[in-house]
Design an enzyme around this catalytic site. Structure first.
Site, PDB file in Angstrom:
ATOM      1  CE1 TYR A   1      -3.008  -3.032   0.350  1.00 20.29           C
ATOM      2  CE2 TYR A   1      -3.550  -2.369   2.569  1.00 20.29           C
ATOM      3  CZ  TYR A   1      -3.713  -3.231   1.505  1.00 20.29           C
ATOM      4  OH  TYR A   1      -4.592  -4.277   1.608  1.00 20.29           O
TER       5      TYR A   1
ATOM      6  CG  HIS B   1      -0.925  -8.620   0.221  1.00 28.92           C
ATOM      7  ND1 HIS B   1      -0.526  -7.318   0.273  1.00 28.92           N
ATOM      8  CD2 HIS B   1      -2.260  -8.587  -0.045  1.00 28.92           C
ATOM      9  CE1 HIS B   1      -1.564  -6.526   0.063  1.00 28.92           C
ATOM     10  NE2 HIS B   1      -2.626  -7.269  -0.136  1.00 28.92           N
TER      11      HIS B   1
HETATM   12  N1  LIG Z   1      -5.679  -8.722   1.519  1.00 27.59           N
HETATM   13  C1  LIG Z   1      -5.999  -8.183   0.374  1.00 27.59           C
HETATM   14  O1  LIG Z   1      -5.626  -8.669  -0.717  1.00 27.59           O
HETATM   15  C2  LIG Z   1      -6.872  -6.958   0.353  1.00 27.59           C
HETATM   16  C3  LIG Z   1      -7.521  -6.573  -0.835  1.00 27.59           C
HETATM   17  C4  LIG Z   1      -8.348  -5.451  -0.796  1.00 27.59           C
HETATM   18  C5  LIG Z   1      -8.502  -4.747   0.385  1.00 27.59           C
HETATM   19  N2  LIG Z   1      -7.825  -5.129   1.521  1.00 27.59           N
HETATM   20  C6  LIG Z   1      -7.968  -4.373   2.806  1.00 27.59           C
HETATM   21  O2  LIG Z   1      -9.338  -4.200   3.103  1.00 27.59           O
HETATM   22  C7  LIG Z   1      -9.630  -2.820   3.227  1.00 27.59           C
HETATM   23  C8  LIG Z   1     -11.053  -2.522   2.800  1.00 27.59           C
HETATM   24  O3  LIG Z   1     -11.287  -2.900   1.468  1.00 27.59           O
HETATM   25  P1  LIG Z   1     -11.455  -1.856   0.269  1.00 27.59           P
HETATM   26  O4  LIG Z   1     -10.724  -0.609   0.596  1.00 27.59           O
HETATM   27  O5  LIG Z   1     -11.093  -2.605  -0.968  1.00 27.59           O
HETATM   28  O6  LIG Z   1     -13.021  -1.612   0.164  1.00 27.59           O
HETATM   29  P2  LIG Z   1     -14.234  -1.253   1.153  1.00 27.59           P
HETATM   30  O7  LIG Z   1     -13.742  -0.959   2.517  1.00 27.59           O
HETATM   31  O8  LIG Z   1     -15.272  -2.294   0.977  1.00 27.59           O
HETATM   32  O9  LIG Z   1     -14.804   0.057   0.478  1.00 27.59           O
HETATM   33  C9  LIG Z   1     -14.082   1.255   0.407  1.00 27.59           C
HETATM   34  C10 LIG Z   1     -14.880   2.239  -0.427  1.00 27.59           C
HETATM   35  O10 LIG Z   1     -16.162   2.459   0.188  1.00 27.59           O
HETATM   36  C11 LIG Z   1     -16.352   3.832   0.465  1.00 27.59           C
HETATM   37  N3  LIG Z   1     -17.010   3.894   1.792  1.00 27.59           N
HETATM   38  C12 LIG Z   1     -16.463   3.623   2.993  1.00 27.59           C
HETATM   39  N4  LIG Z   1     -17.377   3.746   3.977  1.00 27.59           N
HETATM   40  C13 LIG Z   1     -18.527   4.120   3.377  1.00 27.59           C
HETATM   41  C14 LIG Z   1     -19.829   4.417   3.857  1.00 27.59           C
HETATM   42  N5  LIG Z   1     -20.132   4.342   5.157  1.00 27.59           N
HETATM   43  N6  LIG Z   1     -20.784   4.770   2.954  1.00 27.59           N
HETATM   44  C15 LIG Z   1     -20.492   4.823   1.638  1.00 27.59           C
HETATM   45  N7  LIG Z   1     -19.285   4.567   1.112  1.00 27.59           N
HETATM   46  C16 LIG Z   1     -18.303   4.216   1.983  1.00 27.59           C
HETATM   47  C17 LIG Z   1     -14.980   4.441   0.452  1.00 27.59           C
HETATM   48  O11 LIG Z   1     -15.038   5.763  -0.052  1.00 27.59           O
HETATM   49  P3  LIG Z   1     -14.546   7.025   0.820  1.00 27.59           P
HETATM   50  O12 LIG Z   1     -13.079   6.860   1.027  1.00 27.59           O
HETATM   51  O13 LIG Z   1     -14.918   8.163  -0.077  1.00 27.59           O
HETATM   52  O14 LIG Z   1     -15.331   6.981   2.093  1.00 27.59           O
HETATM   53  C18 LIG Z   1     -14.225   3.562  -0.545  1.00 27.59           C
HETATM   54  O15 LIG Z   1     -14.445   4.023  -1.865  1.00 27.59           O
HETATM   55  C19 LIG Z   1      -8.560  -2.161   2.353  1.00 27.59           C
HETATM   56  O16 LIG Z   1      -8.448  -0.790   2.565  1.00 27.59           O
HETATM   57  C20 LIG Z   1      -7.356  -2.972   2.744  1.00 27.59           C
HETATM   58  O17 LIG Z   1      -6.878  -2.551   4.021  1.00 27.59           O
HETATM   59  C21 LIG Z   1      -7.033  -6.241   1.514  1.00 27.59           C
END
Ligand SMILES: NC(=O)c1ccc[n+]([C@@H]2O[C@H](COP(=O)([O-])OP(=O)(O)OC[C@H]3O[C@@H](n4cnc5c(N)ncnc54)[C@H](OP(=O)(O)O)[C@@H]3O)[C@@H](O)[C@H]2O)c1
Length: 282
Positions: free
Chosen positions: A55, A113
């Site tokens: 990241y 990862h």
């Molecule tokens: N291990 C892996 O391979 C892997 C892969 C993907 C992700 N991850 C981890 O999981 C975390 C979360 O996954 P993600 O970032 O892919 O997706 P997510 O948390 O499902 O969604 C993030 C998106 O949702 C929006 N959002 C957040 N809260 C909200 C709410 N209450 N209402 C409306 N929209 C909202 C955010 O926009 P705003 O910023 O504008 O609020 C952002 O665009 C990552 O940040 C990372 O730490 C790990």
């Protein structure tokens, strides 16, 4: 500013560890904005932060952790080693580099990862176990491991694997991988728990939310934590930090849970496995 949050976040227990059920995801958070969101989240009561060497924000995550004033032993910090660093010597060096960037002496959880079929899993797990024994990580685990890989990894690892961090939200049926984790006493950590934001406008989640005075995103997150699945939603907006943490003060009924589970569909994945350069194994 002191820790203003009155109630503590519920935890899930696995392999003798206690993982806060809610964490802050940080993928795509960068620079000052990243440090600020991490700091604010901790001040609001979040006690778990998820980052990764990939990241490119561990320095800023570390800044936020230190600026929050919350005691180190109250925060559960996860980072992840990128598959290009899975050769044993490289893995140890990569883990040490993560700690330097985070300005920590150890992380609470260090994950592989993505699987890397180019390097024997036994060698990588040997190195990961050594990193734990050397005190660089209190716990170790995996991410994006399929059922077959969980079966292999649990046999091969010299140290207990705390969790599999996988994509998990209502649009994706992860029943099999969840069952495999439970069989092995591992926690499930849901990434992209609001389907990268897609769940915010879902009509079913909105309707159920209206009955509980909650938003669609809150219902989506609660649906997972009610199953003891850890969630790590990511937001760049401070007001959404509060929204995403107010998910423990209501309960979904059996029929509501079933209705949400029925949202799963064949093409429900929001993270493309090709993104990691790895084939999808089963
Ligand atoms: N291990 C892996 O391979 C892997 C892969 C993907 C992700 N991850 C981890 O999981 C975390 C979360 O996954 P993600 O970032 O892919 O997706 P997510 O948390 O499902 O969604 C993030 C998106 O949702 C929006 N959002 C957040 N809260 C909200 C709410 N209450 N209402 C409306 N929209 C909202 C955010 O926009 P705003 O910023 O504008 O609020 C952002 O665009 C990552 O940040 C990372 O730490 C790990």
């Amino acid at each position: 500013m002191a820790d203003t949050h009155k109630e503590s976040v519920p935890v899930v227990e696995a392999k003798g560890a206690r993982i806060p059920l809610l964490g802050l995801g940080t993928w795509e958070l960068r620079g000052r904005a990243c440090a600020r969101v991490v700091e604010q989240a901790l001040r609001l009561g979040y006690r778990h932060v998820d980052t990764a060497e990939m990241y490119d924000n561990e320095r800023e995550v570390g800044e936020g952790l230190h600026a929050s004033g919350v005691k180190r032993n109250k925060i559960f910090v996860t980072t992840k080693i990128w598959p290009a660093h899975f050769a044993p010597r490289e893995l140890e060096r990569a883990a040490r580099d993560c700690l330097v960037r985070l300005r920590l002496s150890e992380v609470d959880l260090l994950l592989l990862h993505w699987p890397n079929p180019q390097i024997p899993l036994a060698e990588t797990l040997g190195a990961l176990s050594k990193v734990r024994r050397d005190g660089l990580a209190r716990n170790i685990g995996v991410s994006n491991f399929t059922v077959a890989l969980i079966e292999q990894a649990t046999k091969l690892s010299g140290e207990p694997l705390l969790c599999d961090q996988v994509e998990c939200h209502p649009y994706l049926d992860q029943t099999k991988v969840i069952a495999a984790c439970r069989r092995h006493g591992m926690a499930v950590v849901a990434y992209s728990p609001i389907a990268r934001g897609n769940a915010r406008s879902d009509e079913v989640l909105k309707r159920i939310g209206a009955a509980h005075k909650k938003t669609a995103a809150q219902v989506c997150l609660h649906y997972l934590v009610q199953q003891n699945i850890v969630v790590i939603p990511r937001t760049s907006k401070v007001q959404r930090l509060e929204e995403n943490s107010a998910i423990f003060d209501f309960a979904l009924g059996k029929s509501e849970m079933a209705e949400i589970a029925a949202l799963a569909r064949h093409d429900g994945r929001v993270i493309d496995w090709a993104f990691s350069g790895q084939p999808e194994w089963d």
